[in-house]
Design an enzyme around this catalytic site. Structure first.
Site, short mmCIF file in Angstrom:
data_model
loop_
_atom_site.label_atom_id
_atom_site.label_comp_id
_atom_site.label_asym_id
_atom_site.label_seq_id
_atom_site.Cartn_x
_atom_site.Cartn_y
_atom_site.Cartn_z
N GLY A 280 -2.96 0.59 9.60
CA GLY A 280 -3.33 1.10 8.28
C GLY A 280 -4.82 1.42 8.17
N LYS B 113 0.80 -1.23 0.00
CA LYS B 113 0.00 0.00 0.00
C LYS B 113 0.84 1.29 0.00
CE LYS B 113 -4.17 -1.94 2.08
NZ LYS B 113 -5.18 -1.84 3.14
P1 NDP Z 1 -2.41 -3.27 11.16
O1 NDP Z 1 -1.57 -4.48 11.41
O2 NDP Z 1 -1.86 -2.14 10.36
O3 NDP Z 1 -2.89 -2.66 12.58
C1 NDP Z 1 -3.40 -3.48 13.59
C2 NDP Z 1 -3.94 -2.63 14.72
O4 NDP Z 1 -4.50 -3.51 15.71
C3 NDP Z 1 -2.89 -1.80 15.44
O5 NDP Z 1 -3.47 -0.62 15.94
C4 NDP Z 1 -2.50 -2.73 16.59
O6 NDP Z 1 -1.97 -2.05 17.70
C5 NDP Z 1 -3.84 -3.31 16.96
N1 NDP Z 1 -3.74 -4.60 17.64
C6 NDP Z 1 -3.52 -5.82 17.09
N2 NDP Z 1 -3.52 -6.77 18.04
C7 NDP Z 1 -3.72 -6.13 19.22
C8 NDP Z 1 -3.84 -6.54 20.58
N3 NDP Z 1 -3.72 -7.84 20.92
N4 NDP Z 1 -4.08 -5.61 21.55
C9 NDP Z 1 -4.20 -4.30 21.23
N5 NDP Z 1 -4.10 -3.84 19.95
C10 NDP Z 1 -3.87 -4.73 18.97
O7 NDP Z 1 -3.74 -3.84 10.50
P2 NDP Z 1 -4.82 -3.06 9.62
O8 NDP Z 1 -4.98 -1.69 10.18
O9 NDP Z 1 -4.50 -3.21 8.18
O10 NDP Z 1 -6.13 -3.91 9.88
C11 NDP Z 1 -6.83 -3.84 11.11
C12 NDP Z 1 -8.19 -4.49 10.98
O11 NDP Z 1 -8.99 -3.80 10.04
C13 NDP Z 1 -8.13 -5.95 10.50
O12 NDP Z 1 -9.00 -6.69 11.32
C14 NDP Z 1 -8.67 -5.91 9.10
O13 NDP Z 1 -9.41 -7.08 8.80
C15 NDP Z 1 -9.61 -4.72 9.17
N6 NDP Z 1 -9.77 -4.12 7.86
C16 NDP Z 1 -11.03 -4.14 7.35
C17 NDP Z 1 -11.27 -3.66 6.11
C18 NDP Z 1 -12.66 -3.75 5.59
O14 NDP Z 1 -12.88 -3.37 4.45
N7 NDP Z 1 -13.61 -4.22 6.36
C19 NDP Z 1 -10.21 -3.00 5.30
C20 NDP Z 1 -8.92 -3.00 5.94
C21 NDP Z 1 -8.74 -3.55 7.17
P3 NDP Z 1 -0.38 -1.71 17.83
O15 NDP Z 1 -0.15 -0.47 17.00
O16 NDP Z 1 -0.21 -1.48 19.27
O17 NDP Z 1 0.35 -2.91 17.29
#
Ligand code: NDP
Length: 286
Positions: free
Chosen positions: A135, A73
């Site tokens: 993201g 991306k």
């Molecule tokens: P990233 O890996 O970029 O970000 C993940 C986020 O989740 C971060 O803020 C991370 O926090 C947090 N996180 C993950 N595990 C934990 C935990 N155990 N405790 C606390 N915080 C946690 O992923 P994306 O942003 O790309 O995706 C996130 C979600 O959005 C996914 O579930 C994806 O399926 C969904 N999504 C949905 C879309 C749709 O069209 N419906 C499109 C794109 C994404 P930290 O920064 O602290 O690691």
């Protein structure tokens, strides 16, 4: 009489790694078929080392456009001619479309979400609590701010990523953003209008995971949204619905992204219900 024949479809598709789990192809091709469009959507596994060659290939073959997903991306931007406003702010592109002879990058992650939200509540002037700063959260936060949200509290485990989103919003948009640490059960401010989970907590197969939120702090008047498309009803959404809150699920966000991509590539407004059905079938969701 001569019957017009055309064996050359317009090509669209997706570049990602891994690609096999991405269901977008199912909903986009269902829409192409439904609308009788001579278009195809090809899901391609592309490694970071091959991204330039893949983009050059799409250009050489005259593709109409493509999606980019993890991990391309950000990297794809250097191969494009320009960016839409929110893609520029987010710093990431998930949809590439041709405008004349220029290849333009857009980001529909947040746009799709805000469209789904607007069917329930207009975010303009609203106070929002957003969990996550990855993201998806970044894209959602930027679109909410561009849609006029007045205040956005970003709650994230990692402080650095959380603060990055907050300063991006405060520098470039009219929304007042603040970071809140997430090191213990989070109590949602009673003045919050919209609560959004944009983390990956609860995503299939980890469907029993739930964000560390004090569920008593979710009040009936709040709208609660989850970016997770599968399962359809996350634990957060079930809890909110049981309290009488209006909810928005991640599948609606995904369908809206598909609609936006199809609009960029073909110019038509596709039928959302056809895509919704195709996506549910592809993901085996009831
Ligand atoms: P990233 O890996 O970029 O970000 C993940 C986020 O989740 C971060 O803020 C991370 O926090 C947090 N996180 C993950 N595990 C934990 C935990 N155990 N405790 C606390 N915080 C946690 O992923 P994306 O942003 O790309 O995706 C996130 C979600 O959005 C996914 O579930 C994806 O399926 C969904 N999504 C949905 C879309 C749709 O069209 N419906 C499109 C794109 C994404 P930290 O920064 O602290 O690691």
């Amino acid at each position: 009489m001569h019957k017009e024949i055309d064996f050359l479809p317009e090509i669209t598709g997706s570049f990602a790694q891994p690609a096999a789990e991405n269901p977008t192809v199912a909903m986009v091709e269902a829409a192409y078929r439904h609308h009788g469009l001579h278009f195809r959507y090809i899901n391609c596994e592309v490694s970071p080392a091959n991204l330039k060659a893949a983009v050059d290939g799409a250009k050489a073959m005259g593709w109409a456009g493509f999606n980019c997903s993890i991990p391309h991306k950000v990297a794809v931007i250097k191969y494009l001619d320009g960016l839409g406003e929110s893609a520029q702010l987010i710093g990431a592109v998930n949809t590439v479309a041709k405008r004349g002879d220029k290849w333009m990058g857009e980001n529909t992650d947040g746009k799709g979400f805000v469209q789904a939200l607007k069917e329930v509540i207009d975010p303009s002037g609203k106070k929002i609590t957003l969990f996550g700063a990855g993201g998806a959260a970044r894209a959602v936060a930027v679109e909410l701010a561009l849609a006029g949200a007045s205040a956005i509290t970003v709650v994230n485990r990692g402080e650095e990523r959380g603060n990055e989103v907050v300063s991006l919003l405060n520098k470039n948009t009219g929304a007042k953003a603040a970071y809140h640490a997430w090191d213990k059960k989070y109590i949602i401010e009673p003045a919050t209008d919209i609560v959004i989970n944009a983390t990956s907590i609860g995503l299939f197969p980890n469907i029993h995971q739930q964000p560390d939120i004090d569920f008593n702090s979710i009040k009936t008047g709040m709208v609660v949204a989850d970016g997770i498309p599968n399962p359809l009803q996350t634990h957060l959404l079930k809890t909110a619905a049981a309290k009488g809150c209006k909810t928005v699920n991640g599948l609606q966000m995904l369908v809206n992204q598909g609609l936006l991509g199809i609009k960029y590539w073909t110019g038509i407004d596709a039928d959302a219900s056809v895509m919704h059905k195709a996506l549910k079938e592809a993901l085996h969701i009831d």
